[in-house]
Design a protein around this motif. Sequence first.
Motif, PDB file in Angstrom:
ATOM      1  N   ILE A   1       0.838  -1.206   0.000  1.00 40.56           N
ATOM      2  CA  ILE A   1       0.000   0.000   0.000  1.00 40.56           C
ATOM      3  C   ILE A   1       0.870   1.251   0.000  1.00 40.56           C
ATOM      4  N   ALA A   2       1.924   1.269   0.817  1.00 43.01           N
ATOM      5  CA  ALA A   2       2.816   2.434   0.863  1.00 43.01           C
ATOM      6  C   ALA A   2       3.460   2.692  -0.491  1.00 43.01           C
ATOM      7  N   GLY A   3       3.685   1.637  -1.259  1.00 40.89           N
ATOM      8  CA  GLY A   3       4.261   1.785  -2.586  1.00 40.89           C
ATOM      9  C   GLY A   3       3.280   2.317  -3.612  1.00 40.89           C
ATOM     10  N   ILE A   4       1.995   2.238  -3.306  1.00 45.28           N
ATOM     11  CA  ILE A   4       0.950   2.688  -4.223  1.00 45.28           C
ATOM     12  C   ILE A   4       0.549   4.142  -3.960  1.00 45.28           C
ATOM     13  N   THR A   5       0.657   4.595  -2.715  1.00 43.75           N
ATOM     14  CA  THR A   5       0.118   5.894  -2.312  1.00 43.75           C
ATOM     15  C   THR A   5       1.165   6.748  -1.609  1.00 43.75           C
ATOM     16  N   THR A   6       0.911   8.041  -1.565  1.00 41.06           N
ATOM     17  CA  THR A   6       1.740   8.937  -0.765  1.00 41.06           C
ATOM     18  C   THR A   6       1.081   9.253   0.577  1.00 41.06           C
ATOM     19  N   LEU A   7      -0.102   8.692   0.829  1.00 43.07           N
ATOM     20  CA  LEU A   7      -0.748   8.872   2.134  1.00 43.07           C
ATOM     21  C   LEU A   7       0.076   8.174   3.205  1.00 43.07           C
ATOM     22  N   PRO A   8       0.040   8.683   4.454  1.00 46.25           N
ATOM     23  CA  PRO A   8       0.725   7.968   5.530  1.00 46.25           C
ATOM     24  C   PRO A   8       0.090   6.596   5.738  1.00 46.25           C
ATOM     25  N   VAL A   9       0.938   5.584   5.876  1.00 48.10           N
ATOM     26  CA  VAL A   9       0.482   4.220   6.120  1.00 48.10           C
ATOM     27  C   VAL A   9       1.018   3.780   7.479  1.00 48.10           C
ATOM     28  N   ILE A  10       0.106   3.263   8.300  1.00 51.48           N
ATOM     29  CA  ILE A  10       0.467   2.738   9.618  1.00 51.48           C
ATOM     30  C   ILE A  10       0.292   1.226   9.545  1.00 51.48           C
TER      31      ILE A  10
END
Length: 165
Positions: free
Chosen positions: A73-82
């Motif tokens: 998911i972190a690789g798909i988006t620039t949103l913070p991922v927890i």
Amino acid sequence: MKVAIFFGSKSDTDKMKKAADVLAEFGVEYKAFILSAHRAGELLHKTVKQVEDEGYEVIIAGAGLAAALPGVIAGITTLPVIGVPLECVTPGVSNGLAGMDALLSIVQMPPQIPVATVGIGNAKNAGYLAVQILSIKYPELKEKLKAFRAKLASDAAASGLDVAL
């Protein structure tokens, strides 16, 4: 104020609900998705883009074993991922590492693609961290968080002042 919660298996619903409970306590809207990074990669990609388009601002992702979901998911988006590392409790699958495999998979992200990570099975803290991140932008949420923290401090002080041993 919206947070998307992803996890890879229906069996993790009760664990990840703890993050949703915290978000609800603070009045943060959330939506949850059960999607495996390995079994439904294309649908995961499409769904992450959908939550971005719908104005979600933080993503919480729980996964066990190889725990690829938060990193993908972190690789798909620039949103913070927890990331929430989860202990595997799937029948027939080895449980010998007690979630350490997931923890190490999530915290060992390659440079430039970070995933914030909470303790093994601690989806509740992922919810609190999401609230903290959102409180930077939303003053009303920051006030709720300050009041919550003040009550924590008050409760801790009251419970430790006169202890019978």
